[in-house]
Design a protein around this motif. Sequence first.
Motif, PDB file in Angstrom:
ATOM      1  N   GLY B  78       0.774  -1.242   0.000  1.00 20.59           N
ATOM      2  CA  GLY B  78       0.000   0.000   0.000  1.00 20.59           C
ATOM      3  C   GLY B  78       0.805   1.292   0.000  1.00 20.59           C
ATOM      4  N   ALA B  79       2.127   1.202   0.004  1.00 23.42           N
ATOM      5  CA  ALA B  79       2.929   2.437  -0.038  1.00 23.42           C
ATOM      6  C   ALA B  79       2.803   3.082  -1.418  1.00 23.42           C
ATOM      7  CB  ALA B  79       4.389   2.120   0.269  1.00 23.42           C
ATOM      8  N   GLU B  80       3.067   4.403  -1.479  1.00 20.30           N
ATOM      9  CA  GLU B  80       2.839   5.159  -2.715  1.00 20.30           C
ATOM     10  C   GLU B  80       4.009   5.096  -3.692  1.00 20.30           C
ATOM     11  OE1 GLU B  80       1.267   6.021   0.166  1.00 20.30           O
ATOM     12  OE2 GLU B  80      -0.574   5.825  -1.008  1.00 20.30           O
ATOM     13  N   LYS B  81       5.241   5.287  -3.149  1.00 18.81           N
ATOM     14  CA  LYS B  81       6.379   5.363  -4.067  1.00 18.81           C
ATOM     15  C   LYS B  81       7.651   4.850  -3.403  1.00 18.81           C
ATOM     16  CE  LYS B  81       6.896  10.354  -3.142  1.00 18.81           C
ATOM     17  NZ  LYS B  81       5.756  10.659  -2.263  1.00 18.81           N
ATOM     18  N   GLY B  82       8.668   4.671  -4.222  1.00 16.47           N
ATOM     19  CA  GLY B  82       9.903   4.105  -3.685  1.00 16.47           C
ATOM     20  C   GLY B  82      11.142   4.836  -4.150  1.00 16.47           C
ATOM     21  N   ILE B  83      12.186   4.714  -3.358  1.00 19.28           N
ATOM     22  CA  ILE B  83      13.507   5.197  -3.751  1.00 19.28           C
ATOM     23  C   ILE B  83      14.451   4.009  -3.596  1.00 19.28           C
ATOM     24  CG2 ILE B  83      15.404   6.795  -3.251  1.00 19.28           C
ATOM     25  CD1 ILE B  83      13.338   8.679  -2.012  1.00 19.28           C
ATOM     26  N   HIS B  84      15.141   3.680  -4.668  1.00 23.31           N
ATOM     27  CA  HIS B  84      16.050   2.537  -4.635  1.00 23.31           C
ATOM     28  C   HIS B  84      17.473   3.048  -4.859  1.00 23.31           C
ATOM     29  CE1 HIS B  84      17.231  -1.631  -6.500  1.00 23.31           C
ATOM     30  NE2 HIS B  84      17.942  -1.318  -5.436  1.00 23.31           N
ATOM     31  N   ILE B  85      18.293   2.928  -3.825  1.00 21.35           N
ATOM     32  CA  ILE B  85      19.692   3.321  -3.958  1.00 21.35           C
ATOM     33  C   ILE B  85      20.471   2.070  -4.325  1.00 21.35           C
ATOM     34  CG2 ILE B  85      21.681   4.416  -2.841  1.00 21.35           C
ATOM     35  CD1 ILE B  85      19.128   6.211  -3.037  1.00 21.35           C
ATOM     36  N   ASP B  86      20.935   2.030  -5.547  1.00 15.22           N
ATOM     37  CA  ASP B  86      21.604   0.835  -6.064  1.00 15.22           C
ATOM     38  C   ASP B  86      22.986   1.243  -6.554  1.00 15.22           C
ATOM     39  OD1 ASP B  86      22.476  -1.406  -7.345  1.00 15.22           O
ATOM     40  OD2 ASP B  86      20.823  -1.521  -8.783  1.00 15.22           O
ATOM     41  N   ASP B  87      23.994   0.751  -5.833  1.00 18.22           N
ATOM     42  CA  ASP B  87      25.369   1.074  -6.235  1.00 18.22           C
ATOM     43  C   ASP B  87      26.283  -0.026  -5.718  1.00 18.22           C
ATOM     44  OD1 ASP B  87      26.894   4.042  -6.937  1.00 18.22           O
ATOM     45  OD2 ASP B  87      28.097   2.387  -6.131  1.00 18.22           O
ATOM     46  N   PRO B  88      27.127  -0.573  -6.586  1.00 19.80           N
ATOM     47  CA  PRO B  88      27.991  -1.676  -6.137  1.00 19.80           C
ATOM     48  C   PRO B  88      28.836  -1.302  -4.920  1.00 19.80           C
ATOM     49  CG  PRO B  88      28.371  -1.147  -8.484  1.00 19.80           C
ATOM     50  CD  PRO B  88      27.311  -0.213  -8.001  1.00 19.80           C
ATOM     51  N   SER B  89      29.198  -0.030  -4.796  1.00 23.79           N
ATOM     52  CA  SER B  89      30.049   0.360  -3.664  1.00 23.79           C
ATOM     53  C   SER B  89      29.309   0.252  -2.327  1.00 23.79           C
ATOM     54  CB  SER B  89      30.559   1.791  -3.861  1.00 23.79           C
ATOM     55  OG  SER B  89      29.510   2.722  -3.656  1.00 23.79           O
ATOM     56  N   LEU B  90      27.983   0.140  -2.398  1.00 27.26           N
ATOM     57  CA  LEU B  90      27.209   0.085  -1.147  1.00 27.26           C
ATOM     58  C   LEU B  90      26.804  -1.338  -0.760  1.00 27.26           C
ATOM     59  CD1 LEU B  90      24.875   3.158  -1.803  1.00 27.26           C
ATOM     60  CD2 LEU B  90      26.940   3.092  -0.392  1.00 27.26           C
ATOM     61  N   ASN B  91      27.101  -2.311  -1.627  1.00 25.64           N
ATOM     62  CA  ASN B  91      26.753  -3.694  -1.289  1.00 25.64           C
ATOM     63  C   ASN B  91      27.595  -4.158  -0.107  1.00 25.64           C
ATOM     64  OD1 ASN B  91      25.012  -3.692  -3.413  1.00 25.64           O
ATOM     65  ND2 ASN B  91      26.348  -4.844  -4.798  1.00 25.64           N
ATOM     66  N   GLY B  92      26.916  -4.688   0.896  1.00 29.31           N
ATOM     67  CA  GLY B  92      27.621  -5.178   2.082  1.00 29.31           C
ATOM     68  C   GLY B  92      28.199  -4.064   2.942  1.00 29.31           C
ATOM     69  N   ALA B  93      27.685  -2.838   2.754  1.00 29.33           N
ATOM     70  CA  ALA B  93      28.202  -1.697   3.523  1.00 29.33           C
ATOM     71  C   ALA B  93      27.886  -1.849   5.009  1.00 29.33           C
ATOM     72  CB  ALA B  93      27.591  -0.408   2.995  1.00 29.33           C
ATOM     73  N   ASP B  94      28.691  -1.196   5.843  1.00 32.43           N
ATOM     74  CA  ASP B  94      28.398  -1.236   7.283  1.00 32.43           C
ATOM     75  C   ASP B  94      27.293  -0.229   7.616  1.00 32.43           C
ATOM     76  OD1 ASP B  94      29.648   1.248   7.324  1.00 32.43           O
ATOM     77  OD2 ASP B  94      31.450   0.534   8.331  1.00 32.43           O
ATOM     78  N   ALA B  95      26.901  -0.225   8.905  1.00 33.14           N
ATOM     79  CA  ALA B  95      25.759   0.594   9.321  1.00 33.14           C
ATOM     80  C   ALA B  95      25.991   2.075   9.034  1.00 33.14           C
ATOM     81  CB  ALA B  95      25.486   0.377  10.814  1.00 33.14           C
ATOM     82  N   TYR B  96      27.213   2.529   9.220  1.00 31.07           N
ATOM     83  CA  TYR B  96      27.492   3.952   9.038  1.00 31.07           C
ATOM     84  C   TYR B  96      27.264   4.366   7.588  1.00 31.07           C
ATOM     85  CZ  TYR B  96      29.663   8.504   9.563  1.00 31.07           C
ATOM     86  OH  TYR B  96      29.882   9.855   9.601  1.00 31.07           O
ATOM     87  N   THR B  97      27.789   3.583   6.673  1.00 31.34           N
ATOM     88  CA  THR B  97      27.633   3.919   5.257  1.00 31.34           C
ATOM     89  C   THR B  97      26.182   3.751   4.808  1.00 31.34           C
ATOM     90  OG1 THR B  97      29.920   3.459   4.694  1.00 31.34           O
ATOM     91  CG2 THR B  97      28.328   3.246   2.919  1.00 31.34           C
ATOM     92  N   THR B  98      25.548   2.677   5.229  1.00 32.73           N
ATOM     93  CA  THR B  98      24.143   2.460   4.851  1.00 32.73           C
ATOM     94  C   THR B  98      23.280   3.615   5.357  1.00 32.73           C
ATOM     95  OG1 THR B  98      24.470   0.084   4.961  1.00 32.73           O
ATOM     96  CG2 THR B  98      22.198   0.846   5.007  1.00 32.73           C
ATOM     97  N   ALA B  99      23.510   3.988   6.610  1.00 34.52           N
ATOM     98  CA  ALA B  99      22.723   5.100   7.160  1.00 34.52           C
ATOM     99  C   ALA B  99      23.043   6.406   6.433  1.00 34.52           C
ATOM    100  CB  ALA B  99      22.987   5.232   8.659  1.00 34.52           C
ATOM    101  N   SER B 100      24.303   6.592   6.037  1.00 29.16           N
ATOM    102  CA  SER B 100      24.664   7.804   5.284  1.00 29.16           C
ATOM    103  C   SER B 100      23.875   7.851   3.979  1.00 29.16           C
ATOM    104  CB  SER B 100      26.149   7.821   4.909  1.00 29.16           C
ATOM    105  OG  SER B 100      26.938   7.643   6.035  1.00 29.16           O
TER     106      SER B 100
END
Lengths: 325, 256
Positions: B78-100
């Motif tokens: 039921g959500a309206e829209k999405g934002i997908h952040i897709d970047d190989p540099s962010l795969n497996g990132a730690d909490a700090y980078t993911t939160a950034s």
Amino acid sequence: MAKGVWIVAEVRDGAYRKVSFEIASAARKLADELGEEVCAVLCGSGVEAKAAELGKYGVDKVYVADNAALEPYTTDAHAAAVAKIVKEKQPAILLMGASVQGKDLSARLVGKLATGLATDCTALKIEGGKLVAVRPLYAGKCFGEVAFETSPAMATLRPNVFPIVENAKAGAAEKFDPALDAAQLKTKVAEIAKDTSGKIELTEANVIVSGGRGMKGPENFPLLEELAKVLGAAVGASRAAVDAGWRPSTDQVGQTGKTVSPNLYIACGISGAIQHLAGMSSSKFIVAVNKDPEAPIFQRADYGIIDDLFKVVPEMTAAAKKLMA
Amino acid sequence: MNIIACVKQVPDTETLIKVKPDGSGIVEDGIKWVMNPYDEFGVEEALKLKEKLGGDVTIVSVGPARAMETIRTALAMGAEKGIHIDDPSLNGADAYTTASALAAAIKGLPCDIIFCGQRAIDGDAGQVGSVLADMLGLPSVTLVTKLEIAGTAVKAQKAIEGATVTIETSLPCVITAQKGLNEPRYASLPGIMKAKKKPVDVKNAAAIGVTATVKAKVAKTVPPPARPPGKILQGDDPALKAQELMKLLREEAKVI
Ligand SMILES: Cc1cc2nc3c(=O)[nH]c(=O)nc-3n(C[C@H](O)[C@H](O)[C@H](O)COP(=O)(O)OP(=O)(O)OC[C@H]3O[C@@H](n4cnc5c(N)ncnc54)[C@H](O)[C@@H]3O)c2cc1C
Ligand SMILES: Nc1ncnc2c1ncn2[C@@H]1O[C@H](COP(=O)(O)O)[C@@H](O)[C@H]1O
């Protein structure tokens, strides 16, 4: 360079939580290996006199923030206070308990200190002068060794895993001003409703007796409670028992419940689904009582009884009573 | 209400985790990917809030291409829209980078409340919601099992060891969802159809101005220690088996 092994001590209702002594002991061990000091941060109201007690478990120095806004715990006030002294003194390692409070605080510090955190660790070691933290991933389906690129290297330690070791040091108190800014304190505790049933917290229990769908209904859980009482155990449950409404969701053990590591886990009428095993397979000893010899729980159990739990559990209670008397 | 819910795609809980022989991580072949169960509670609460107070729900996820399925699942709920952040540099990132990355994606959006799960059941870190709140300068309440909102006043309940605490704060804030908060709905068939046409903005790290850093990393992954085979107590008499068990627990295992 960053130096020293630090802990954040946890006090509730004027007393240390046991995990504080566990992390102090673990910190001492690391510090001795590194030839460094152990310091603690102690935040609360009227807590200065408690500093010396930490000395018993190897703490050299205690930085005390004594402020009415630090009691009871709020994320904003405690994170601000700890971040202030840590930024000033720059320890290399900062340990906290993986309690509800320790997890909340440590995660907020990741942002404030722009550093890394390993949650719920079960072992710590020093490699090349740096901390390596071992922690379960996928609720214990595997383990990860976490290395840190920034300091302080932060870790929360799973309660009940690290032994408490007495090792008398000064525990000298030094007060600091947490410089709390009222405008920054955006959360307030409105109420703390204590559970007066004397229930033992699952994540801190030495012994856990758990029941699943095989218990047939909520009316039968007193069978487990009686056994638990004799063994000084906490009572847990499978998700099936929680979803059926027989037990509160805070009792659920498993991948989407609590991950527990008691010395003894007794599973009664629990089949041992992968999600359940994920939450309890790091228990030191596992006992299964199940009438189905094919139940997967028997593949993990150290001791198994293949029988009707309604016949076996009361006998276990009776036998335990005799033994404990 | 402008509501944001952060969702992560994780291996289904049924997954048997296999560690790569070189310890560099887990074998991802054959894994069934699902929405993190705690994020389902977050999305459900976001939808309930929208239904009560009006507004819309934006789903944000950082993950590889496959994470789009999880965003679509939330849109189907039921959500309206999405934002997908897709970047190989962010795969497996730690909490700090993911939160950034999440903070950068959310900054500039109208936002009254952000929901996260209390932890993602892959790394079991339980960090991102709090780090995100800190980066955005918002208050956070973690492990929430009950939430009431009146105007900008927020009242949230959580369980701590041996007590239930009620915490008051105000919007905007970050809430991390714990089991007990609600019963997540299933996506309906019409919901799934509609979700296909809902907008999802796909961006890379550069587009949101985020550079991955490493603060903490899993340097090595190992299987859990093997357990020796267990002992099945034999015999027909429950009382005798129970007595033998207690004796073993005391004398052999030394745990009681
Ligand atoms: C996303 C997701 C997350 C999940 N997370 C969790 C989790 O965190 N924790 C969890 O526990 N589960 C979790 N599950 C559920 C899990 O898959 C199982 O469904 C659940 O653990 C089964 O609970 P159970 O063993 O009590 O019930 P069952 O599997 O039904 O087993 C009951 C057992 O009782 C035995 N029994 C019956 N009567 C008797 C008797 N009189 N005497 C002795 N034995 C008897 C039976 O032989 C059987 O083995 C999750 C599932 C999903 C999909
Ligand atoms: N890659 C991601 N994308 C979106 N949300 C995430 C991501 N990682 C973590 N989160 C959110 O943060 C919560 C806690 O995650 P963690 O700190 O990884 O346990 C999750 O339940 C999500 O709501």
